[in-house]
Design an enzyme around this catalytic site. Structure first.
Site, PDB file in Angstrom:
ATOM      1  N   ARG A  80      74.476  81.100-125.338  1.00  7.00           N
ATOM      2  CA  ARG A  80      73.799  80.530-126.511  1.00  7.00           C
ATOM      3  C   ARG A  80      73.725  81.528-127.665  1.00  7.00           C
ATOM      4  O   ARG A  80      73.620  81.131-128.825  1.00  7.00           O
ATOM      5  CB  ARG A  80      72.402  80.047-126.110  1.00  7.00           C
ATOM      6  CG  ARG A  80      71.430  81.133-125.693  1.00  7.00           C
ATOM      7  CD  ARG A  80      70.256  80.596-124.908  1.00  7.00           C
ATOM      8  NE  ARG A  80      70.668  80.098-123.601  1.00  7.00           N
ATOM      9  CZ  ARG A  80      69.845  79.496-122.735  1.00  7.00           C
ATOM     10  NH1 ARG A  80      68.574  79.324-123.052  1.00  7.00           N
ATOM     11  NH2 ARG A  80      70.278  79.083-121.570  1.00  7.00           N
ATOM     12  N   LYS A 138      74.201  88.789-112.022  1.00  3.47           N
ATOM     13  CA  LYS A 138      74.280  87.677-111.079  1.00  3.47           C
ATOM     14  C   LYS A 138      74.542  88.218-109.671  1.00  3.47           C
ATOM     15  O   LYS A 138      75.149  89.279-109.503  1.00  3.47           O
ATOM     16  CB  LYS A 138      75.447  86.753-111.442  1.00  3.47           C
ATOM     17  CG  LYS A 138      75.339  86.021-112.762  1.00  3.47           C
ATOM     18  CD  LYS A 138      76.605  85.206-113.011  1.00  3.47           C
ATOM     19  CE  LYS A 138      76.591  84.498-114.352  1.00  3.47           C
ATOM     20  NZ  LYS A 138      75.637  83.379-114.384  1.00  3.47           N
TER      21      LYS A 138
END
Length: 460
Positions: free
Chosen positions: A313, A239
């Site tokens: 996830r 990020k």
């Protein structure tokens, strides 16, 4: 904090008077004149102290905004009182203008402050409030659950890494006599939890799956799964710096399921509760999982990694598969999963996904009644094709970047088979603007609505 809510009406308490916008003329002459002089019109969340003859407070006014606003929403405005009422005892008659229980909860939540790291804690208002008609005990339990969530999310990763998350779960379990175990580090591989291991193996703190159980073995099974990413660098798909500033909150799903679990245990719902929290840090080192890797999952499916920043996830998939094996009546996962959910609905309105129409209807009704906003989004089956991989059973992301929250939910759905009912909540876990019921910082989302549905179903 909860001791600011009085359980008995004091004989000498000062009155808090609710006032709708434009209705200050209904006040007695002195109060109406004071309101006019200070520009108090009854706007939503405004608070005005009324003076006595000796200059000390003689009462207070609480603005409720327009009458057309829904009862649950305007009841939450009472949180503004927590930061204003000076020391002493106060009483608020809810009447038909306010929901007593929500008013009491709002007052408690409005007094929350996170001051763990301040050498000199701020000076806060100290007034105590009696809300006529409120179940003070129930409001206090809801406030304790909210405080737990907020404290966990607000704590930086330096003090709440994977081991810290485990410690928080063990502390909660000890409080209510629950059993807690943890599978840590390479033991995850032997326990067939390979994706949790893969996501967390690059961190200096070992990844783990923390497992809490509570309640009678024969009771209906309710299983909660929370994303416990203590910090998310994005992995090798790193990020930008701005994207990491709030990543201490990437365990907000775990914090929220712990808040919900606290409500279940505190109210002794007759269920067999199980809480599964995969706790990891998505860090970067020589053994970090890579874009293009293919991971094996507990379910047996293989997952091609299209992006290492879609790690939540992956750990949820293994934990969901584990929880699903017991075929619980209710299986719920909560996660700070996608930015797409915030683009679609903003920070205050988490989406939820389920194919259980009865549960969806009950949850939507509870969200409105509890002023705990949630919005149902579709499990749009045709989008499953966008998760296709040329070399594995599925990819963890799509290539077109569209419907990110929906496709994340569809990915998770593929790991649930036996549960009678499954619901996924894509929460933000953060309050970006201060409001009557809390300051900027970690936030509980959806747990009161979920608990309301469970209490209605199981008789709590």
């Amino acid at each position: 904090m909860t001791d600011r809510l009085l359980t008995e009406r004091p004989s000498d308490a000062l009155a808090v008077t609710p006032v709708f916008t434009g209705e200050t003329s209904t006040l007695d002459g002195a109060a109406a004149a004071w309101a006019k002089a200070h520009g108090f019109t009854g706007s939503a969340g405004a608070v005005l102290l009324l003076p006595g003859e000796d200059g000390t407070p003689a009462g207070a006014l609480l603005g409720l905004g327009a009458r057309r606003e829904a009862l649950p929403a305007r009841s939450m405005l009472a949180g503004a009182l927590a930061g204003v009422l000076p020391e002493g005892d106060w009483v608020l008659e809810a009447g038909e203008a306010l929901d007593p229980d929500l008013t009491a909860l709002a007052f408690l939540n409005g007094g929350y402050r996170f001051e763990r790291y301040r050498a000199a804690p701020g000076v806060n208002a100290a007034g105590r409030l009696f809300v006529a008609g409120a179940d003070a005990g129930r409001a206090a339990e809801a406030a304790r659950a909210t405080t737990l969530v907020r404290d966990l999310v607000n704590t930086p990763t330096s003090d709440l890494g994977p081991a810290g998350i485990e410690a928080a779960i063990r502390a909660l379990g000890a409080e209510f006599g629950a059993q807690v175990s943890a599978t840590i580090g390479d033991d995850l591989l032997g326990a067939n939890l390979p994706m949790i291991h893969a996501v967390g193996r690059a961190s200096a703190e070992a990844p783990r799956l923390v497992d809490l159980t509570w309640g009678e073995e024969a009771a209906p099974r309710v299983t909660l799964v929370g994303k416990g990413v203590a910090f998310d660098t994005g992995g090798l798909d790193i990020k930008p710096a701005s994207g990491m500033l709030l990543m201490k909150k990437d365990m907000g799903g775990a914090a929220n399921v712990l808040g919900l679990a606290r409500l279940v245990m505190a109210h002794r719902l007759p269920v067999r509760l199980r809480v599964l929290v995969p706790a990891v840090e998505n860090a970067i080192s020589g053994n970090a999982f890579r874009p293009g890797d293919v991971l094996h999952s507990r379910k047996g499916k293989t997952v091609e990694i299209g992006n290492t920043d879609a790690e939540g996830r992956l750990i949820l998939a293994d934990a969901l598969a584990l929880g699903d094996e017991e075929a619980p009546q209710i299986l719920i996962d909560m996660a700070t999963l996608t930015g797409a959910a915030r683009v679609a609905l903003g920070p205050d309105l988490p989406p939820f996904y389920t194919d259980d129409e009865t549960f969806a209807s009950a949850l939507a009704d509870a969200a409105r009644a509890q002023h705990d906003p949630l919005w149902r989004m579709p499990l749009w089956a045709p989008y499953k094709a966008n998760l296709a991989s040329k070399i594995a059973d599925t990819n963890n992301v799509t290539t077109d970047g569209m419907a990110g929250s929906v496709t994340a939910a569809l990915f998770l759905q593929g790991f649930v088979e036996k549960a009678a009912s499954w619901t996924h909540l894509d929460v933000y876990g953060w309050r970006p603007k201060a409001g009557p019921t809390g300051p900027v910082g970690g936030e509980a989302q959806g747990i009161r609505a979920l608990f309301s549905v469970m209490a209605s179903r199981y008789g709590g």
